[in-house]
Design an enzyme around this catalytic site. Structure first.
Site, PDB file in Angstrom:
ATOM      1  N   ARG A  36       0.884  -1.280   0.377  1.00  0.00           N
ATOM      2  CA  ARG A  36      -0.098  -0.151  -0.259  1.00  0.00           C
ATOM      3  C   ARG A  36       0.867   1.546  -0.152  1.00  0.00           C
ATOM      4  NH1 ARG A  36      -4.835  -1.282   4.051  1.00  0.00           N
ATOM      5  NH2 ARG A  36      -6.634  -2.217   1.591  1.00  0.00           N
ATOM      6  N   GLY A 355      -9.014  -9.551  -0.227  1.00  0.00           N
ATOM      7  CA  GLY A 355      -7.622  -9.755   0.536  1.00  0.00           C
ATOM      8  C   GLY A 355      -7.327 -11.111   0.100  1.00  0.00           C
ATOM      9  N   GLY A 378     -13.285  -3.443   1.470  1.00  0.00           N
ATOM     10  CA  GLY A 378     -14.473  -3.573   1.557  1.00  0.00           C
ATOM     11  C   GLY A 378     -15.432  -2.015  -0.088  1.00  0.00           C
TER      12      GLY A 378
END
Length: 397
Positions: A36, A355, A378
């Site tokens: 990330r 994930g 999400g």
């Protein structure tokens, strides 16, 4: 595309308030997966190249509006500096952020302490959003993975400043629009995972948009049982049998072909290398009480491979079996490699997210050849469910 990008903004000599997601795994004070962090590098470098000063807003963990130094962003600072290759100043409070010290002002990039240490963040408090806005001249959201949250730093602040999407957000939105909003057809999806209950909204949205839907993982068992199969100890949500039947009926009405497993790898224990056999799966299948389906079988895998040949666009969310343990990763790995091969040949646009999905594609060695892989969990799901994401809507999209 209703949202602006960095290309649309004049940021020379300005502070650019950038919402990023660097909520990365940390063990013993060390970042164990910097994915990330590396994904925000293009945005930060672009802002610097255009003469702006990036001021990063980010969260870490769930401190619930209170200072908790175990969730301090100071832990990610070394990895952030390594990834950016630039000087990064760390500012511990918003008060300090309002009056930069000379040391901070001279840094290339500024990182402000965990924004969730403030109760006003998750409450999307208007006064708190206005306070954040005073820290910059332009707002840039590069955190698609947090865009499904209407928080002060993802939505509220955009009302106060000229706003745009960062490079990661831009890439994510472009990939998702290409996959679902205006895809090259035929378009298909693989939806797997353990439970139907977590994917109902996703499936209901997709069957009206797709030409092909492959259902895999434990959730496929629920669909098979809904058709009459008795699958022994297999994972199954008996309270969602009607849901499964409804989804199949919707698909038939919408002209979406559904592929369910026609065979599976069956074992009596859930462990690596467990004795197993391939068993045909039909509405008449009756397994012993201790038997469970842990992966799609070779015939199913072949059907999926052939179906992929006829697609132009593929969306992937969730594994086709218990991919964490061999040999029950076989169907997921084979299908992933097939999709990757078609993408590499230029005949398929492939977009994946979630994930377990990312982990499964990495395990298959297929991730690098997919068109786009989302690190958002999400937010990726909610977009695929057809929901409006507050953080995207705030940018005008």
């Amino acid at each position: 595309m209703g949202w602006k990008t960095l290309d649309d903004m004049d940021i020379a000599g300005k502070r650019v308030l950038v919402r990023v997601d660097i909520n990365v795994p940390v063990e013993d004070g060390q970042v164990t997966d910097a994915t990330r962090i590396t994904r925000i590098v293009p945005t930060v470098h672009d802002i610097l190249a255009k003469g702006g000063t990036p001021v990063l807003l980010a969260h870490f963990g769930r401190p619930k509006g209170k200072v908790n130094l175990e969730m301090s962003l100071r832990q990610v600072l070394p990895a952030l500096r390594d990834a950016l290759g630039r000087s990064v100043a760390f500012v511990e409070t918003l008060d300090a952020a309002e009056t930069f010290t000379q040391e901070v002002a001279e840094a290339d990039v500024v990182l402000i302490e965990n924004i969730r240490f403030h109760a006003g963040e998750e409450a999307n408090d208007p006064d708190f959003a206005a306070r954040l806005a005073r820290l910059g001249d332009v707002y840039c959201n590069d955190a698609f993975s947090a865009a499904h949250r209407a928080h002060a730093s993802t939505e509220g602040v955009a009302a106060h400043l000229p706003s745009c999407a960062g490079r990661l957000m831009q890439a994510e939105l472009s990939a998702l629009e290409a996959a679902l909003s205006s895809p090259e057809r035929p378009v298909g999806a693989v939806v797997g995972g353990a439970k139907v209950s977590t994917k109902i909204a996703l499936l209901e949205n997709l069957v009206n948009r797709l030409d092909l839907l492959v259902i895999g993982g434990g959730m496929a068992n629920t669909f098979l049982v809904a058709q009459g199969a008795q699958l022994g100890a297999s994972l199954c949500e008996d309270d969602h049998l009607d849901t499964a039947r409804d989804i199949l009926a919707q698909a038939a009405k919408a002209g979406c072909r559904v592929i369910l497993p026609v065979d599976g790898l069956v074992a009596t224990e859930f462990k690596a290398g467990a004795a197993h056999s391939a068993v045909l799966l039909t509405a008449q299948t009756v397994l012993d009480a201790d038997q469970m389906v842990l992966d799609a079988g070779p015939e199913t895998t072949e059907q999926v491979s052939i179906a992929f040949d006829g697609l132009k666009t593929l969306i992937w969310n969730g594994p086709m079996g218990a991919f964490e343990i061999a040999p029950f990763d076989t169907a997921t790995v084979a299908a992933a490699r097939k999709a990757a091969s078609l993408t590499k040949d230029g005949s398929l646009i492939s977009v994946a997210g979630g994930g377990d999905t990312v982990a499964a594609l990495n395990q298959a060695g297929a991730a690098d050849d997919f068109t786009y892989i989302s690190t958002a969990g999400g937010a990726f799901l909610e977009w695929m469910e057809g929901k409006t994401l507050p953080g995207v809507a705030a940018l005008g999209g």
